[in-house]
Design an enzyme around this catalytic site. Structure first.
Site, PDB file in Angstrom:
ATOM      1  N   ARG A  55      38.771  22.344 102.038  1.00 37.98           N
ATOM      2  CA  ARG A  55      39.083  23.452 101.126  1.00 37.98           C
ATOM      3  C   ARG A  55      38.550  23.045  99.749  1.00 37.98           C
ATOM      4  O   ARG A  55      39.037  22.075  99.172  1.00 37.98           O
ATOM      5  CB  ARG A  55      40.607  23.649 101.123  1.00 37.98           C
ATOM      6  CG  ARG A  55      41.088  24.843 100.349  1.00 37.98           C
ATOM      7  CD  ARG A  55      42.600  24.961 100.452  1.00 37.98           C
ATOM      8  NE  ARG A  55      43.091  26.037  99.604  1.00 37.98           N
ATOM      9  CZ  ARG A  55      43.317  25.902  98.306  1.00 37.98           C
ATOM     10  NH1 ARG A  55      43.128  24.750  97.699  1.00 37.98           N
ATOM     11  NH2 ARG A  55      43.752  26.946  97.608  1.00 37.98           N
ATOM     12  N   LYS A  76      41.562  17.262  92.822  1.00 38.95           N
ATOM     13  CA  LYS A  76      42.995  16.978  92.651  1.00 38.95           C
ATOM     14  C   LYS A  76      43.234  15.708  91.845  1.00 38.95           C
ATOM     15  O   LYS A  76      42.340  14.884  91.666  1.00 38.95           O
ATOM     16  CB  LYS A  76      43.678  16.947  94.021  1.00 38.95           C
ATOM     17  CG  LYS A  76      43.837  18.371  94.576  1.00 38.95           C
ATOM     18  CD  LYS A  76      44.675  18.460  95.821  1.00 38.95           C
ATOM     19  CE  LYS A  76      44.829  19.946  96.218  1.00 38.95           C
ATOM     20  NZ  LYS A  76      45.322  20.112  97.575  1.00 38.95           N
TER      21      LYS A  76
HETATM   22  N1  HH2 Z   1      45.990  22.992  97.888  1.00 32.94           N
HETATM   23  C1  HH2 Z   1      46.282  23.899  96.942  1.00 32.94           C
HETATM   24  C2  HH2 Z   1      46.653  25.206  97.306  1.00 32.94           C
HETATM   25  N2  HH2 Z   1      46.653  25.592  98.588  1.00 32.94           N
HETATM   26  N3  HH2 Z   1      46.319  25.088 100.866  1.00 32.94           N
HETATM   27  C3  HH2 Z   1      46.017  24.199 101.825  1.00 32.94           C
HETATM   28  N4  HH2 Z   1      46.023  24.573 103.103  1.00 32.94           N
HETATM   29  N5  HH2 Z   1      45.697  22.900 101.520  1.00 32.94           N
HETATM   30  C4  HH2 Z   1      45.670  22.438 100.249  1.00 32.94           C
HETATM   31  O1  HH2 Z   1      45.387  21.246 100.023  1.00 32.94           O
HETATM   32  C5  HH2 Z   1      45.993  23.364  99.196  1.00 32.94           C
HETATM   33  C6  HH2 Z   1      46.325  24.701  99.547  1.00 32.94           C
HETATM   34  C7  HH2 Z   1      46.290  23.488  95.513  1.00 32.94           C
HETATM   35  O2  HH2 Z   1      44.996  23.599  94.971  1.00 32.94           O
HETATM   36  P1  HH2 Z   1      44.481  24.864  94.147  1.00 32.94           P
HETATM   37  O3  HH2 Z   1      44.623  26.103  94.950  1.00 32.94           O
HETATM   38  O4  HH2 Z   1      43.117  24.576  93.658  1.00 32.94           O
HETATM   39  O5  HH2 Z   1      45.409  24.898  92.864  1.00 32.94           O
HETATM   40  P2  HH2 Z   1      46.676  25.767  92.453  1.00 32.94           P
HETATM   41  O6  HH2 Z   1      47.744  25.552  93.456  1.00 32.94           O
HETATM   42  O7  HH2 Z   1      47.029  25.249  91.091  1.00 32.94           O
HETATM   43  O8  HH2 Z   1      46.271  27.210  92.415  1.00 32.94           O
END
Ligand code: HH2
Length: 311
Positions: free
Chosen positions: A275, A241
């Site tokens: 995660r 992040k």
């Molecule tokens: N972060 C993201 C998405 N979902 N869910 C939980 N429970 N906790 C988190 O920190 C979290 C999440 C964002 O990261 P990512 O899925 O890699 O990116 P994007 O939202 O751009 O798909």
């Protein structure tokens, strides 16, 4: 990961273990950090956008994460990065369906989590065997997710966010960061319990990067222990992040070491699950952190414990 009777709490090493119930099984959380692999079947996620947009790439990514030792795989079809445009339920489902079908066919015992705030998407995912709903809106997006979790008995991740993905990074502000996050999560959990969700089904997440400045994110990692008295396992997602980029001045592709460091600190502060985009590296790093956490105090006069400790 071991399975045990629902709801029981035992003690081992330095901390309590908690039961996390997901449909027909129960994970014991607390002795070993759970590794939740991230599989975004999106064109625009901030790190893996486009990697798993194609169905066959997504199923290959799923198999790889299973082989690397993921405890759970979190599949998403909508990016929640700052400023992201919402996606219709039908399109979100189209993106994730191939992985869910593949997971069902393959019969791997690794539970699937669906990263969605939409009832239709979550319901269809549960029909195909998903075991967890990961709701980044903590039931504020679609409150019907609570009754869906209650009826199915699936795990339910409730995450803190200030604002919405479109607006959350404009000017995040808190009077008292940790107590506001704690109150928000406690209240979301109450909403779930009122709808009939059992407390053993709930996992809580402070929402790194969701309406937070760099300093807020670093503080959450350090002060995470404050959330432990909510009595539920804590999940945290620091993987690649932007706060890591801000501290280390590096783009997402070069934030692996920063992610490992942030997750190690979070686990030592009280996180039970992380995660992550990089499953293999986190399994290796966090087994060492788990061993450190599990140590009982050394006694000077006691017999030597453990194996060879030389270089
Ligand atoms: N972060 C993201 C998405 N979902 N869910 C939980 N429970 N906790 C988190 O920190 C979290 C999440 C964002 O990261 P990512 O899925 O890699 O990116 P994007 O939202 O751009 O798909």
């Amino acid at each position: 990961m071991s399975t045990r009777a629902p709801g029981k709490v035992a003690r081992k090493g330095n901390g309590a273990t908690l039961a996390f119930r997901l449909r027909d099984r129960t994970l014991e959380v607390g002795t070993r950090t759970l590794i939740v692999g991230v599989l975004n079947c999106t064109p625009d996620s901030f790190y893996d956008g486009g990697h798993y947009f194609d169905g066959s790439e997504a199923t290959r990514g799923y198999d790889e994460m299973v082989d690397e030792g993921a405890d759970v795989i979190d599949v998403g079809g909508e990016s929640t990065r700052p400023g992201a445009e919402p996606v219709e339920a039908q399109e979100e489902w189209r993106r994730i369906e191939p992985v869910l079908r593949h997971a069902k066919r393959s019969g791997h015992p690794v539970p699937l989590s669906v990263d969605t705030s939409k009832y239709e998407v979550a319901a269809r995912a549960l029909e195909l065997g998903a075991a967890i709903i990961n709701d980044v809106t903590a039931l504020h997006g679609d409150p019907r997710l609570a009754s869906l979790a209650a009826e199915s008995g699936c795990g339910l991740v409730l995450m803190h966010m200030q604002g919405t993905p479109k607006t959350m990074q404009i000017a995040p502000r808190y009077r008292n960061l940790m107590s506001e996050i704690r109150e928000y999560l406690a209240s979301a959990m109450q909403t779930a319990l009122k709808a009939g969700v059992a407390s053993e089904q709930v996992m809580l997440d402070p929402g790194i990067g969701f309406g937070k400045t760099v300093e807020h994110n670093l503080t959450i990692i350090r002060e995470l222990g404050i959330l432990r008295d909510l009595g539920r396992p804590i999940l945290i997602g620091c993987s690649r992040k932007s706060f890591i980029g801000a501290v280390a001045d590096l783009p997402p592709e070069e934030r692996l070491e920063g992610s490992l460091a942030a997750h190690a600190a979070a686990v030592l502060a009280g996180a039970d699950a992380v995660r992550v985009h990089d499953v293999r590296e986190h399994v290796r790093a966090l087994r060492v952190i788990d061993a450190i956490k599990a140590l009982r105090p050394l006694r000077d006069d006691g017999p030597p414990r453990g194996g060879q400790g030389g270089p």
